[in-house]
Design an enzyme around this catalytic site. Structure first.
Site, PDB file in Angstrom:
ATOM      1  N   ARG A   1     -33.252   0.346  -8.411  1.00 33.33           N
ATOM      2  CA  ARG A   1     -32.409   1.336  -7.890  1.00 33.33           C
ATOM      3  C   ARG A   1     -31.245   1.648  -9.230  1.00 33.33           C
ATOM      4  O   ARG A   1     -31.694   2.717  -9.740  1.00 33.33           O
ATOM      5  CB  ARG A   1     -31.536   0.865  -6.885  1.00 33.33           C
ATOM      6  CG  ARG A   1     -30.572   2.008  -5.948  1.00 33.33           C
ATOM      7  CD  ARG A   1     -29.484   2.520  -6.769  1.00 33.33           C
ATOM      8  NE  ARG A   1     -28.450   1.358  -7.090  1.00 33.33           N
ATOM      9  CZ  ARG A   1     -27.512   1.441  -7.758  1.00 33.33           C
ATOM     10  NH1 ARG A   1     -26.915   2.709  -8.094  1.00 33.33           N
ATOM     11  NH2 ARG A   1     -26.624   0.433  -7.720  1.00 33.33           N
ATOM     12  N   ASP A   2     -30.459   0.663  -9.650  1.00 32.67           N
ATOM     13  CA  ASP A   2     -29.477   1.128 -10.738  1.00 32.67           C
ATOM     14  C   ASP A   2     -30.333   1.318 -11.996  1.00 32.67           C
ATOM     15  O   ASP A   2     -29.991   2.148 -12.792  1.00 32.67           O
ATOM     16  CB  ASP A   2     -28.593  -0.028 -10.814  1.00 32.67           C
ATOM     17  CG  ASP A   2     -27.140   0.558 -11.211  1.00 32.67           C
ATOM     18  OD1 ASP A   2     -27.051   1.541 -11.439  1.00 32.67           O
ATOM     19  OD2 ASP A   2     -26.320  -0.391 -11.462  1.00 32.67           O
TER      20      ASP A   2
ATOM     21  N   HIS B   1     -20.831  -7.152 -10.706  1.00 40.59           N
ATOM     22  CA  HIS B   1     -22.033  -6.409 -11.181  1.00 40.59           C
ATOM     23  C   HIS B   1     -21.645  -5.838 -12.456  1.00 40.59           C
ATOM     24  O   HIS B   1     -20.709  -4.878 -12.686  1.00 40.59           O
ATOM     25  CB  HIS B   1     -22.067  -5.096 -10.392  1.00 40.59           C
ATOM     26  CG  HIS B   1     -23.094  -3.920 -10.328  1.00 40.59           C
ATOM     27  ND1 HIS B   1     -24.144  -3.761  -9.758  1.00 40.59           N
ATOM     28  CD2 HIS B   1     -22.937  -2.778 -11.325  1.00 40.59           C
ATOM     29  CE1 HIS B   1     -24.739  -2.899 -10.141  1.00 40.59           C
ATOM     30  NE2 HIS B   1     -23.953  -2.172 -11.146  1.00 40.59           N
TER      31      HIS B   1
ATOM     32  N   HIS C   1     -22.298  -4.181 -16.252  1.00 40.92           N
ATOM     33  CA  HIS C   1     -23.413  -3.297 -17.503  1.00 40.92           C
ATOM     34  C   HIS C   1     -22.758  -3.838 -18.649  1.00 40.92           C
ATOM     35  O   HIS C   1     -21.780  -4.320 -19.174  1.00 40.92           O
ATOM     36  CB  HIS C   1     -22.905  -1.833 -17.120  1.00 40.92           C
ATOM     37  CG  HIS C   1     -23.464  -1.323 -15.875  1.00 40.92           C
ATOM     38  ND1 HIS C   1     -24.505  -0.395 -16.031  1.00 40.92           N
ATOM     39  CD2 HIS C   1     -22.873  -1.511 -14.605  1.00 40.92           C
ATOM     40  CE1 HIS C   1     -25.010  -0.282 -14.789  1.00 40.92           C
ATOM     41  NE2 HIS C   1     -24.021  -0.606 -13.901  1.00 40.92           N
TER      42      HIS C   1
ATOM     43  N   CYS D   1     -25.457   4.663 -15.031  1.00 37.05           N
ATOM     44  CA  CYS D   1     -25.135   5.693 -13.892  1.00 37.05           C
ATOM     45  C   CYS D   1     -25.201   7.128 -14.226  1.00 37.05           C
ATOM     46  O   CYS D   1     -24.576   7.562 -15.248  1.00 37.05           O
ATOM     47  CB  CYS D   1     -23.661   5.143 -13.379  1.00 37.05           C
ATOM     48  SG  CYS D   1     -23.044   5.989 -12.032  1.00 37.05           S
TER      49      CYS D   1
ATOM     50  N   ASN E   1     -27.634  -2.312 -16.972  1.00 42.29           N
ATOM     51  CA  ASN E   1     -27.187  -3.418 -16.296  1.00 42.29           C
ATOM     52  C   ASN E   1     -27.745  -4.520 -17.215  1.00 42.29           C
ATOM     53  O   ASN E   1     -28.352  -4.299 -18.004  1.00 42.29           O
ATOM     54  CB  ASN E   1     -27.583  -3.673 -15.039  1.00 42.29           C
ATOM     55  CG  ASN E   1     -27.497  -2.629 -14.074  1.00 42.29           C
ATOM     56  OD1 ASN E   1     -28.044  -1.374 -13.994  1.00 42.29           O
ATOM     57  ND2 ASN E   1     -26.465  -2.797 -13.068  1.00 42.29           N
TER      58      ASN E   1
HETATM   59  P1  HMG Z   1     -21.961  16.710  -1.000  1.00 41.44           P
HETATM   60  O1  HMG Z   1     -22.526  17.868  -1.765  1.00 41.44           O
HETATM   61  O2  HMG Z   1     -20.378  16.794  -1.054  1.00 41.44           O
HETATM   62  O3  HMG Z   1     -22.489  16.633   0.448  1.00 41.44           O
HETATM   63  O4  HMG Z   1     -22.263  15.279  -1.653  1.00 41.44           O
HETATM   64  P2  HMG Z   1     -22.655  17.658   1.709  1.00 41.44           P
HETATM   65  O5  HMG Z   1     -22.084  16.599   2.937  1.00 41.44           O
HETATM   66  O6  HMG Z   1     -21.740  18.876   1.456  1.00 41.44           O
HETATM   67  O7  HMG Z   1     -23.889  17.859   1.771  1.00 41.44           O
HETATM   68  C1  HMG Z   1     -24.738  18.512   0.551  1.00 41.44           C
HETATM   69  C2  HMG Z   1     -26.302  18.626   0.690  1.00 41.44           C
HETATM   70  O8  HMG Z   1     -26.772  17.346   0.673  1.00 41.44           O
HETATM   71  C3  HMG Z   1     -26.748  19.019   2.142  1.00 41.44           C
HETATM   72  O9  HMG Z   1     -27.829  19.568   2.312  1.00 41.44           O
HETATM   73  C4  HMG Z   1     -26.900  17.557   2.931  1.00 41.44           C
HETATM   74  O10 HMG Z   1     -27.692  17.862   4.156  1.00 41.44           O
HETATM   75  C5  HMG Z   1     -27.334  16.929   2.024  1.00 41.44           C
HETATM   76  P3  HMG Z   1     -28.058  21.184   2.183  1.00 41.44           P
HETATM   77  O11 HMG Z   1     -27.684  21.406   3.356  1.00 41.44           O
HETATM   78  O12 HMG Z   1     -27.322  21.758   0.732  1.00 41.44           O
HETATM   79  O13 HMG Z   1     -29.586  21.216   1.961  1.00 41.44           O
HETATM   80  N1  HMG Z   1     -27.200  15.554   1.959  1.00 41.44           N
HETATM   81  C6  HMG Z   1     -27.935  14.354   1.910  1.00 41.44           C
HETATM   82  N2  HMG Z   1     -29.360  14.281   1.705  1.00 41.44           N
HETATM   83  C7  HMG Z   1     -29.801  13.135   1.542  1.00 41.44           C
HETATM   84  N3  HMG Z   1     -29.223  12.143   1.972  1.00 41.44           N
HETATM   85  C8  HMG Z   1     -27.958  11.989   2.140  1.00 41.44           C
HETATM   86  C9  HMG Z   1     -27.311  13.108   2.190  1.00 41.44           C
HETATM   87  N4  HMG Z   1     -25.994  13.687   2.306  1.00 41.44           N
HETATM   88  C10 HMG Z   1     -25.901  14.774   2.171  1.00 41.44           C
HETATM   89  N5  HMG Z   1     -27.214  10.872   2.367  1.00 41.44           N
HETATM   90  C11 HMG Z   1     -22.860  12.747  -1.121  1.00 41.44           C
HETATM   91  C12 HMG Z   1     -21.823  13.983  -1.071  1.00 41.44           C
HETATM   92  C13 HMG Z   1     -22.247  11.602  -0.966  1.00 41.44           C
HETATM   93  C14 HMG Z   1     -24.007  13.317  -0.706  1.00 41.44           C
HETATM   94  C15 HMG Z   1     -23.331  13.179  -2.892  1.00 41.44           C
HETATM   95  O14 HMG Z   1     -22.127  12.996  -3.703  1.00 41.44           O
HETATM   96  C16 HMG Z   1     -24.189  11.978  -3.411  1.00 41.44           C
HETATM   97  O15 HMG Z   1     -25.402  11.831  -2.864  1.00 41.44           O
HETATM   98  N6  HMG Z   1     -23.788  10.972  -4.053  1.00 41.44           N
HETATM   99  C17 HMG Z   1     -24.452   9.834  -4.455  1.00 41.44           C
HETATM  100  C18 HMG Z   1     -24.206   9.660  -5.912  1.00 41.44           C
HETATM  101  C19 HMG Z   1     -25.112   8.451  -6.439  1.00 41.44           C
HETATM  102  O16 HMG Z   1     -26.201   8.089  -5.763  1.00 41.44           O
HETATM  103  N7  HMG Z   1     -24.424   7.866  -7.593  1.00 41.44           N
HETATM  104  C20 HMG Z   1     -25.298   6.608  -8.125  1.00 41.44           C
HETATM  105  C21 HMG Z   1     -24.867   5.389  -7.254  1.00 41.44           C
HETATM  106  S1  HMG Z   1     -23.336   4.597  -7.551  1.00 41.44           S
HETATM  107  C22 HMG Z   1     -23.879   3.366  -8.807  1.00 41.44           C
HETATM  108  O17 HMG Z   1     -24.639   3.795  -9.602  1.00 41.44           O
HETATM  109  C23 HMG Z   1     -22.491   2.642  -9.134  1.00 41.44           C
HETATM  110  C24 HMG Z   1     -23.147   1.047  -8.709  1.00 41.44           C
HETATM  111  O18 HMG Z   1     -24.242   0.688  -9.362  1.00 41.44           O
HETATM  112  C25 HMG Z   1     -22.134   0.209  -9.297  1.00 41.44           C
HETATM  113  C26 HMG Z   1     -21.301   0.270 -10.304  1.00 41.44           C
HETATM  114  O19 HMG Z   1     -22.138   0.240 -11.484  1.00 41.44           O
HETATM  115  O20 HMG Z   1     -20.340   0.487 -10.493  1.00 41.44           O
HETATM  116  C27 HMG Z   1     -23.437   0.973  -7.252  1.00 41.44           C
HETATM  117 MG    MG Z   2     -24.334  -0.032 -11.645  1.00 40.03          MG
END
Ligand code: HMG
Ligand code: MG
Length: 328
Positions: free
Chosen positions: A14-15, A236, A238, A269, A278
């Site tokens: 994933r990450d 966690h 990096h 990220c 990571n």
């Molecule tokens: P948004 O655009 O504000 O959401 O995004 P929305 O509710 O307005 O929806 C927009 C569109 O997305 C819609 O589709 C929804 O249906 C769809 P449309 O009508 O335009 O066709 N949608 C989804 N589709 C599939 N699955 C879903 C979903 N939700 C809405 N769950 C949202 C808000 C949270 C969805 C967006 O910002 C998002 O997906 N963010 C994720 C970002 C991400 O994955 N980042 C990486 C992970 S975090 C990380 O890596 C850090 C970590 O490793 C720890 C560290 O290192 O610190 C964990």
């Molecule tokens: Mg991370």
């Protein structure tokens, strides 16, 4: 539990992969997960039910979850597979697949074993808050308080399905937009809210790799002062600035025994410009072994996977230990 046991959460699928620009074939992702499951690692973060518009690389997480549920992946230890869900829509997508395959996984409500006495994998949901407002906006398109309200709903629904929940707090030791100025009290306060909402574990993300030994120590002192138990915390790291193992040593001294890492040092990220991978799982396993700690992970097998997956992606192998082990 003897104090020398350390749990490594393998976040490579994933990450490690989420930031890759070129679409990675589903077969490669599945081969990666299957090979990791055979190394002795007990938790693999396998995918992410986020918006495919935001993170296209994670778009086939449904197929990955189906594969895990429908094939019995060989593993020497009972396995947990973890999937990110940012909102109830993401959890719903995962839950639909779980409901369609009810006999293939164990929930927290029943034992990790099937009617034939064979082990069944457990499923885990991960939510991900941020310690700064700017990172929350960039990563989740909402402010911290709104994200916490959404995560409370995800946690509640996950618990109703009997799923374990881990809750990340990102940018705890540095933010790409706000710099070093991250308040450890804010981290502790967000963590407390997530634990009170029912999260089983907090993973503190040094997303940018800006963490240093003294600031890691200060953060963990602050968590302890807020009454958060070390067994409820994972770290966690990096390795952007090469401080991950130093910060790991400090965390071990504070009693932390769960760490996230990524085979081959894959990662970065999408909403953290410049963040590299990571900390490499191979480096963590080797480091733990030199300290007399036990990860249960086969270092040679892990090193082979790091070499294979980085070649597959056309990247350099970022695990110094992996390269040394293989004489490469
Ligand atoms: P948004 O655009 O504000 O959401 O995004 P929305 O509710 O307005 O929806 C927009 C569109 O997305 C819609 O589709 C929804 O249906 C769809 P449309 O009508 O335009 O066709 N949608 C989804 N589709 C599939 N699955 C879903 C979903 N939700 C809405 N769950 C949202 C808000 C949270 C969805 C967006 O910002 C998002 O997906 N963010 C994720 C970002 C991400 O994955 N980042 C990486 C992970 S975090 C990380 O890596 C850090 C970590 O490793 C720890 C560290 O290192 O610190 C964990
Ligand atoms: Mg991370």
């Amino acid at each position: 539990v003897p104090n020398n046991k350390v749990k490594l959460v393998e976040v490579g699928p994933r990450d490690g992969l989420q930031n890759e620009k070129k679409a990675i074939p589903l077969t490669t992702k599945i081969e990666l997960i299957e090979r990791l499951a055979r190394t002795g690692v007990s938790t693999i973060e396998a995918g992410s039910f986020v918006s495919p518009k935001w993170v296209p690389q994670m778009a086939n997480s449904s197929e990955i979850l189906e594969h895990i549920l429908q094939r019995r992946l060989q593993a020497p230890v009972p396995m947990t597979y973890s999937f990110l869900a940012p909102n109830t829509k993401g959890l719903q997508n995962a839950a639909d697949i779980l409901r369609a395959n009810p006999q293939t996984f164990s929930s927290q409500l029943d034992p990790q074993i099937d009617s034939k006495g064979e082990p069944k994998p457990a499923m885990e949901v991960a939510v991900f808050a941020a310690a700064t407002e700017s990172f929350s906006q960039k990563n989740l398109n909402c402010d911290i308080q709104t994200s916490l309200e959404r995560f409370k709903a995800v946690i509640q629904d996950s618990k109703a399905l009997g799923l374990r929940v881990r809750a990340y707090v990102s940018v705890v030791l540095g933010c790409p937009f706000e710099g070093f100025d991250v308040d450890p009290h804010k981290v502790a306060q967000i963590s407390t809210e997530l634990l009170e909402a029912g999260a089983d574990e907090i993973s503190l993300g040094d997303t940018t790799g800006m963490g240093t030994a003294p600031r890691t120590s200060a953060l963990l002192r602050c968590m302890a002062a807020a009454g958060i138990r070390t067994e409820d915390i994972a770290m966690h790291f990096h390795d952007t600035y090469g401080q991950a193992l130093v910060n790991t040593a400090v965390s071990l001294e504070h009693g932390i025994r769960t760490f996230d890492s990524s085979v081959g040092g894959l990662g970065g990220c999408p909403y953290s410009p410049g963040a590299t991978g990571n900390v490499a799982t191979e480096n963590m396993v080797y480091f733990m072994e030199t300290l007399g700690m036990d990860t249960g992970i086969d270092l040679d097998a892990m090193s082979d996977i790091g070499s294979w997956i980085t070649a597959e992606l056309g990247k350099s192998n970022d695990s110094t230990v992996g390269k040394a082990v293989l004489g490469a």
